[in-house]
Design a protein around this motif. Structure first.
Motif, short mmCIF file in Angstrom:
data_model
loop_
_atom_site.label_atom_id
_atom_site.label_comp_id
_atom_site.label_asym_id
_atom_site.label_seq_id
_atom_site.Cartn_x
_atom_site.Cartn_y
_atom_site.Cartn_z
N ASP A 14 0.79 -1.23 0.00
CA ASP A 14 0.00 0.00 0.00
C ASP A 14 0.82 1.28 0.00
O ASP A 14 0.34 2.32 0.41
CB ASP A 14 -0.94 0.00 1.21
N GLY A 15 2.06 1.24 -0.44
CA GLY A 15 2.88 2.45 -0.52
C GLY A 15 3.29 2.99 0.83
O GLY A 15 3.71 4.13 0.94
N ARG A 16 3.23 2.17 1.86
CA ARG A 16 3.57 2.63 3.21
C ARG A 16 5.04 2.99 3.31
O ARG A 16 5.87 2.51 2.57
CB ARG A 16 3.21 1.56 4.23
N GLU A 17 5.37 3.84 4.27
CA GLU A 17 6.75 4.20 4.57
C GLU A 17 7.11 3.63 5.93
O GLU A 17 6.43 3.89 6.93
CB GLU A 17 6.93 5.72 4.58
N SER A 18 8.20 2.87 5.96
CA SER A 18 8.70 2.30 7.21
C SER A 18 9.74 3.24 7.79
O SER A 18 10.77 3.50 7.16
CB SER A 18 9.30 0.91 6.96
N ILE A 19 9.49 3.73 8.98
CA ILE A 19 10.37 4.70 9.64
C ILE A 19 11.14 3.99 10.75
O ILE A 19 10.55 3.43 11.67
CB ILE A 19 9.56 5.87 10.24
N ALA A 20 12.46 4.01 10.66
CA ALA A 20 13.28 3.33 11.67
C ALA A 20 13.20 4.06 13.00
O ALA A 20 13.26 5.29 13.07
CB ALA A 20 14.73 3.27 11.20
N LEU A 21 13.05 3.27 14.06
CA LEU A 21 13.21 3.78 15.42
C LEU A 21 13.70 2.61 16.25
O LEU A 21 12.94 1.74 16.66
CB LEU A 21 11.91 4.36 15.98
N ARG A 22 15.02 2.58 16.44
CA ARG A 22 15.66 1.44 17.07
C ARG A 22 15.25 1.31 18.54
O ARG A 22 14.95 2.28 19.20
CB ARG A 22 17.18 1.58 16.94
N GLY A 23 15.26 0.07 19.01
CA GLY A 23 14.83 -0.19 20.37
C GLY A 23 13.41 -0.69 20.48
O GLY A 23 12.93 -1.00 21.58
N TYR A 24 12.73 -0.79 19.31
CA TYR A 24 11.34 -1.27 19.29
C TYR A 24 11.17 -2.21 18.09
O TYR A 24 11.89 -2.08 17.08
CB TYR A 24 10.37 -0.09 19.18
N PRO A 25 10.21 -3.12 18.13
CA PRO A 25 9.98 -4.02 16.99
C PRO A 25 9.54 -3.25 15.75
O PRO A 25 9.01 -2.13 15.84
CB PRO A 25 8.87 -4.96 17.50
N ASN A 26 9.71 -3.88 14.60
CA ASN A 26 9.35 -3.24 13.34
C ASN A 26 7.87 -2.85 13.31
O ASN A 26 6.99 -3.66 13.60
CB ASN A 26 9.65 -4.17 12.17
N GLN A 27 7.61 -1.58 12.95
CA GLN A 27 6.27 -1.04 12.73
C GLN A 27 5.36 -1.18 13.96
O GLN A 27 4.14 -1.18 13.84
CB GLN A 27 5.62 -1.71 11.51
N SER A 28 5.97 -1.27 15.14
CA SER A 28 5.19 -1.51 16.36
C SER A 28 4.65 -0.25 17.00
O SER A 28 3.82 -0.32 17.91
CB SER A 28 6.06 -2.25 17.38
N LEU A 29 5.09 0.93 16.55
CA LEU A 29 4.69 2.17 17.22
C LEU A 29 3.60 2.91 16.45
O LEU A 29 3.37 4.10 16.69
CB LEU A 29 5.92 3.08 17.39
N SER A 30 2.96 2.22 15.52
CA SER A 30 1.84 2.79 14.77
C SER A 30 0.64 1.85 14.87
O SER A 30 0.80 0.65 15.16
CB SER A 30 2.22 3.00 13.29
N ASP A 31 -0.55 2.40 14.62
CA ASP A 31 -1.73 1.55 14.58
C ASP A 31 -1.63 0.54 13.46
O ASP A 31 -0.76 0.65 12.56
CB ASP A 31 -2.98 2.42 14.37
N GLN A 32 -2.52 -0.44 13.46
CA GLN A 32 -2.50 -1.48 12.44
C GLN A 32 -2.60 -0.90 11.04
O GLN A 32 -2.01 -1.40 10.10
CB GLN A 32 -3.63 -2.48 12.69
N ASP A 33 -3.38 0.19 10.90
CA ASP A 33 -3.55 0.81 9.59
C ASP A 33 -2.52 1.89 9.30
O ASP A 33 -2.56 2.52 8.25
CB ASP A 33 -4.97 1.43 9.48
N GLY A 34 -1.58 2.13 10.26
CA GLY A 34 -0.56 3.14 10.07
C GLY A 34 -1.01 4.51 10.53
O GLY A 34 -2.20 4.75 10.78
N GLY A 35 -0.07 5.44 10.64
CA GLY A 35 -0.36 6.80 11.07
C GLY A 35 -0.40 7.76 9.91
O GLY A 35 0.17 7.51 8.84
#
Length: 870
Positions: free
Chosen positions: A756-777
């Motif tokens: 879906d053209g999403r952008e993955s934003i790195a933020l180390r110290g947390y699992p991948n894509q874990s700091l956004s809602d299921q549908d993304g921010g």
């Protein structure tokens, strides 16, 4: 008769006393035995036979000829001839135990015997106590190579050299033991094996640094001026307290510079001493200084300047009458050797063509502690480039390099253009940035010409990605090929495949990723100089993705239920000239077609239908980072992009407000379990029809901003602050924000696959894509701070360590947005870049905050970066 023989020996010894002293110093003995003779002083003889004995591989004739003791020669015995013969044989550095005997005297004819042994040759060398990589340097420094003649002097010099070498490095307790072992074999040549045992011990640490004679500057300030020599402090992390002599000598100069910065130009070191403490593990340093008196600047006069007025030069010098004298600052304002692009008088002249100019500050008066200065300038002729050439490019074609150069034949010399040319070559990524060297050849001050040669070293610039893993219910394989110095014009030339056509600076990438549940294919191509005359980059890409729905009964992919995405984009990017030529304006048009066939998931409320995304992206970026793209040491890199779709709701005559109200009412029916199933199903189908209408053509706008800064704190230690922001909005609130193009924060940021053209934003110290809602921010921000230090920046491997602090979060709307409500983390990592493997990295990040929906902080996470390059 025996008494007479002894008398003759005594006479020979007395006559050649000075030669006997020489023989003692060189471990040789000189003795003469003769038959009975009545002589008590030197007498002339005719030399008869000369024989050679002892352990030697040289022929008798060679030794006799070299000694100068030829048959028939008249000589005095004892006398200078025999002494000179010993000298010559000894100076050859081929023999030891040199002795000359009188074997027989027949009247006036004397017969001699030369007895000697060959110096042993070094057969094998073994060095213990140091790393393997250091041994070759020891061999080169000491000359301990196979075949070297081994003498006691060589052994002593080797011990002294190694002891001194390691003392300079701070190993004051180094012990060197050298043993030689005779080689017993069938070869007649004397040979030995040598074993060098090195026990460096531990580096001594600086227990204390004491000063005397200082009244103006405190001990604390002087210790702070010593950048590399620090006393023991358990709380210091970046600077260790180990003593290194070369660093200490440099720091003594820093002390004087500190005084000069404060006006004490006559300050000097009276004495310095090092005391090894009783523990043999620490040393104390005692430094005596003479501060002198403080001075101020008086009149500053410029002499010899024609190209620039006194006012223009004063504006660059930025030192006024009455300012406290600062010799270090004065030198930096005239010529700052630490910065190639510094704002100083030398660069002012050199950027205007005056390559051969010289600028010398001279003190003409120092009365009453006021220093009058003359800045004496010899401008010389303006210099012009005569020849401009490049060497070392084995793969990259000349025109790719020459179009990046800011220096041209016949052009007025400019140091700024030379520095910029080196940067542009480094930024290409085709050459080792640390090895690019501008060489000035054939300078001719009389004619005002200079030849310019850029020396480069090719490095791997293409990549292959081979990855495999297990996820999403099965094996995932990835094959990616990225050719970053491609030549499309040679694609049909068989001889150009080495292994691929290269050299024109184009980029071509192919990527395939597949599992049981999805397949992705992509192709991209870019030409950085469209038309070959201007830096206008053309790029295009094609992609196709297939996603299959999971069948819970067969636990396999149901290929009758699929979601396909096909995309194409075309872009142009042009380098600007204003505000400066570090800016680039980019534009792109892209189209994606989404096709759903019986694909009922939570992604859309309709399972059959299609959606289209036609958008225009415009971006403005500025990148002036220094030379090496792998390890920049200065400059900044920022980009701002805006992506827009056509505002279809302005002209398609659809009442989205009514549709929204209808959809909200239908959602209540669908969620009401008390209603009949048929009514709920009918309402759900209608919701799908409404969403099909809403998403037939995607309508949105998207803003992204990112900025990185690089600052060299001390040599090679680089601080990198960064900031990022993204926002996804809708033209029509009744139509709503699309479920595509969203932001997913957390992890390594290497989202390798998305529909879906999403952008993955790195933020180390947390699992991948874990700091956004299921549908993304729809909004995110991120801030980070990295401290980098290189372990090595050689062409074979660039390795640097890093520490980081960062924080970020994603939000669903501006009502929720709070830039200070972020998830925080910190950690350490390392990056390794090798031409054979590309960039490899690992980060250990500690998340200080809890994941959404949890109450306990996340803790430690490990993140990997993996690639391959050839």
């Amino acid at each position: 008769m025996g008494k007479q023989v002894n008398n003759l020996a005594n006479i020979l010894s007395l006559t050649t006393l000075k030669h006997c002293l020489l023989a003692i110093l060189t471990w040789c003995s000189f003795s003469i035995q003769a038959q009975e003779t009545p002589y008590s002083e030197g007498k002339k003889y005719t030399l008869g036979s000369v024989t050679v004995s002892g352990n030697t591989s040289f022929s008798e004739q060679t030794i006799v000829t070299y000694s100068g003791l030829s048959k028939g020669k008249e000589m005095t015995i004892p006398g200078e001839d025999i002494s000179n013969a010993i000298k010559k044989l000894w100076n050859s550095k081929l023999f030891n135990d040199i002795e000359i005997y009188i074997t027989k005297i027949d009247g006036d004819v004397a017969h001699l015997e030369i007895r000697l042994s060959d110096l042993p040759q070094l057969n094998e060398l073994k060095i213990n106590g140091i790393k393997k990589g250091k041994k070759e340097g020891i061999i080169n420094d000491t000359g301990l190579k196979k075949g070297t003649k081994v003498t006691e002097n060589l052994i002593t010099n080797t011990k002294n050299f190694l002891s001194k070498k390691y003392r300079k490095e701070g190993f004051y307790n180094t012990k060197i033991l050298i043993n030689t072992i005779d080689v017993k074999d069938s070869i007649e040549t004397a040979r030995v094996n040598m074993v060098v045992n090195i026990d460096k011990g531990e580096k001594v640490k600086v227990k204390d640094i004491e000063f005397s004679g200082n009244e103006i500057l405190s001990d604390k300030k002087l210790r702070k001026a010593m950048k590399n020599t620090k006393k023991i402090n358990r709380f210091r992390i970046l600077k260790r307290s180990k003593f290194v002599d070369s660093a200490y000598q440099e720091d003594l100069s820093k002390i004087i510079d500190k005084y000069k910065e404060n006006g004490y130009r006559d300050a000097r070191i009276l004495s310095d001493s090092l005391i090894v403490n009783d523990d043999n593990k620490t040393v104390s340093l005692h430094i005596a200084v003479n501060e002198g008196e403080q001075y101020t600047f008086g009149d500053i006069t410029f002499i010899g300047n024609n190209a620039y007025s006194d006012r223009e030069l004063s504006r660059v010098l930025r030192i006024k009458k009455g300012d406290t004298y600062n010799g270090v600052l004065l030198q930096e304002r005239i010529a700052d050797n630490s910065k190639p692009d510094a704002f100083d008088i030398t660069n002012l002249y050199q950027n205007s063509g005056y390559l051969f100019s010289t600028i010398n500050p001279v003190e003409v008066s120092a009365d009453d502690n006021v220093i009058d200065m003359e800045i004496r300038i010899t401008e010389g002729k303006p210099a012009y480039f005569n020849k401009v050439s490049v060497v070392g490019n084995d793969k990259t074609n000349d025109h790719v390099i020459y179009r990046m150069l800011r220096t041209r034949p016949g052009q007025l010399y400019s140091k700024e253009n030379v520095v910029r040319s080196v940067r542009e070559l480094g930024q290409l990524g085709f050459f080792d940035a640390q090895e690019i060297s501008p060489n000035f050849n054939n300078p001719n001050p009389d004619e005002g010409t200079i030849d310019m040669e850029y020396s480069v070293k090719e490095t791997g610039s293409s990549q292959i990605e081979l990855q495999g893993g297990y996820g999403g219910g099965g094996f995932i394989g990835t094959l990616g090929l990225s050719f970053n110095n491609f030549s499309i014009k040679d694609i049909f030339k068989k001889e150009a495949y080495k292994p691929i056509p290269m050299g024109d600076g184009q980029k071509l990438a192919l990527r395939l990723q597949a599992s049981r549940f999805y397949q992705t294919y992509s192709f991209s191509f870019s030409e950085p100089w469209l038309g070959g005359k201007k830096p206008v980059q053309f790029s295009t890409s094609l992609s196709h993705t297939k996603q299959f729905l999971y069948n819970p009964i067969t636990r396999n992919a149901d290929k009758s239920k699929r979601f396909n995405i096909t995309g194409i984009s075309v872009g142009l990017a042009k380098r600007l000239t204003v505000p400066d030529d570090y800016f680039t304006l980019s534009q792109a048009v892209s189209f994606q077609h989404y096709d759903l066939q019986n694909y009922n998931t939570g992604l859309f409320t309709f399972g059959n239908g299609d959606s289209n995304n036609l958008s225009y992206t415009v971006g403005l970026s500025r990148n002036n980072t220094r030379i090496d793209p792998i390890y920049p040491t200065g400059g900044s890199n920022f980009s701002a992009t805006a992506k827009f779709s056509i505002p279809y709701s302005l002209f398609n005559n659809v009442n989205y407000k009514a549709l929204k109200e209808e959809r909200d009412a239908l959602e209540l029916i669908v969620g009401d379990s008390t209603r009949p199933i048929d009514e709920r199903t009918e309402a759900s189908d209608r919701v799908g029809e409404i969403d099909q209408e809403r998403y037939k053509w995607l309508e949105f706008y998207k803003i992204n901003f990112k900025a990185d800064w690089y600052a060299e704190i001390i040599k090679d230690l680089v601080l990198k602050p960064s900031a990022e922001f993204g926002f996804l909005g809708a033209y029509n609130n009744d139509r709503g924000v699309i479920p595509f193009e969203r932001f997913f924060v957390g992890g390594d940021g290497l989202g390798s696959y998305s529909l879906d053209g999403r952008e993955s934003i790195a933020l180390r110290g947390y699992p991948n894509q874990s700091l956004s809602d299921q549908d993304g921010g729809t909004i995110y921000n991120k801030f980070s701070l990295e401290l980098r230090y290189p372990i090595t920046l050689k062409a074979s491997a660039k390795i640097y360590a890093l520490g980081f602090l960062e924080g970020g979060a994603s939000y669903n709307s501006f009502r929720d947005y709070n830039p200070f409500s972020i998830k925080r983390s910190a950690g350490l990592g390392v990056r390794i870049f090798m031409p054979a493997f590309g960039l490899l990295g690992i980060d250990f990040g500690h998340g200080f905050d809890a994941l959404p929906g949890e109450t306990v902080k996340n803790g430690w996470e490990t993140h990997f970066i993996i690639g391959q390059q050839f």
